[in-house]
Design an enzyme around this catalytic site. Sequence first.
Site, PDB file in Angstrom:
ATOM      1  N   CYS A 254     -10.644   3.634  -1.521  1.00 31.55           N
ATOM      2  CA  CYS A 254      -9.264   3.807  -1.058  1.00 31.55           C
ATOM      3  C   CYS A 254      -9.182   3.083   0.268  1.00 31.55           C
ATOM      4  CB  CYS A 254      -8.929   5.295  -0.880  1.00 31.55           C
ATOM      5  SG  CYS A 254      -7.315   5.578  -0.095  1.00 31.55           S
TER       6      CYS A 254
ATOM      7  N   HIS B  37      -7.447   3.532   2.754  1.00 28.31           N
ATOM      8  CA  HIS B  37      -7.305   4.409   3.925  1.00 28.31           C
ATOM      9  C   HIS B  37      -8.675   4.802   4.495  1.00 28.31           C
ATOM     10  CE1 HIS B  37      -3.176   4.987   2.458  1.00 28.31           C
ATOM     11  NE2 HIS B  37      -2.883   5.596   3.588  1.00 28.31           N
TER      12      HIS B  37
ATOM     13  N   CYS C 192      -4.263  -1.300  -2.163  1.00 28.83           N
ATOM     14  CA  CYS C 192      -4.194   0.115  -2.531  1.00 28.83           C
ATOM     15  C   CYS C 192      -4.956   0.283  -3.839  1.00 28.83           C
ATOM     16  CB  CYS C 192      -2.734   0.533  -2.708  1.00 28.83           C
ATOM     17  SG  CYS C 192      -2.487   2.221  -3.312  1.00 28.83           S
TER      18      CYS C 192
ATOM     19  N   ASP D 122       0.853  -1.186   0.000  1.00 26.23           N
ATOM     20  CA  ASP D 122       0.000   0.000   0.000  1.00 26.23           C
ATOM     21  C   ASP D 122       0.890   1.238   0.000  1.00 26.23           C
ATOM     22  OD1 ASP D 122      -2.455   1.500   0.144  1.00 26.23           O
ATOM     23  OD2 ASP D 122      -2.023   1.897   2.249  1.00 26.23           O
ATOM     24  N   SER D 123       0.270   2.375  -0.277  1.00 25.05           N
ATOM     25  CA  SER D 123       1.002   3.639  -0.246  1.00 25.05           C
ATOM     26  C   SER D 123       1.294   4.076   1.185  1.00 25.05           C
ATOM     27  CB  SER D 123       0.191   4.729  -0.957  1.00 25.05           C
ATOM     28  OG  SER D 123      -1.051   4.912  -0.297  1.00 25.05           O
TER      29      SER D 123
END
Length: 264
Positions: A183, A185, A73, A10-11
């Site tokens: 996303c 997140h 991600c 993931d970022s």
Amino acid sequence: MDNRPIGFLDSGVGGLTVVRELMRQLPHESIVYVGDSARAPYGPRPADQIREFTWELVNFLLTKNVKMIVFACNTATAVAWEEVKNALSIPVLGVILPGSSAAIKSTTSGKVGVIGTPMTIQSDIYRQKIQLLAPQIEVLSLACPKFVPIVESNETKSSVAKKIVYETLEPLVGKVDTLVLGCTHYPLLRPIIQNVMGSEVTLIDSGAECIRDISVLLNYFQINASREEKKADNLFFTTAGTDTFKEIANAWLEESIDVEHTDL
């Protein structure tokens, strides 16, 4: 049986939302996770750069002898998943198709909202996948560039977070009955998002939806981990400072983990 770990990329910390579901549903599987928090968010970056960064994460996971890679991600999935999947001999999963399928099953009004990073929304991949399977569904997409920085700085419960989420999502309020959190997140902001959208709106966690696909592929390729043997420790790596990552991870995963720094 195959006791090698499953790799997650993931970022930043967002992919932990996928890991949490895997730990709940497939607790016998071990994990290697790498989050590129030093270069997060990926969403505003050009596609070529996202592709380059994603390959660096993939190659890092390959050095850990993983049996499968999960793109935890959405931005990386939108830009690089197809290319990586075709290049590797191990299974590579993305989060977009499972999230799209879940949204189709959920909506009764035929109006689905999708929120994501600028690159994910610009790629138009959710609308394409949803309308490929269900052309009659109207998809309203909205980029939320400020959400990832809130999560990465561990400010998800702050008054600033509430204000930003409210102001950002206002164009979608009352217009959809299903909202895809496009996303990984964003589930960390779920209580605020639900409050803004209203209790009648179903939120789709694209990352959590992909656990079913992971299980199917593990069975298909016969690479499930043994339930009898003691599994290897889960490993977590970040390209940024470990303290914030560990704080977020411990709270989200509800257990204490060790985090190592990597420069890839």
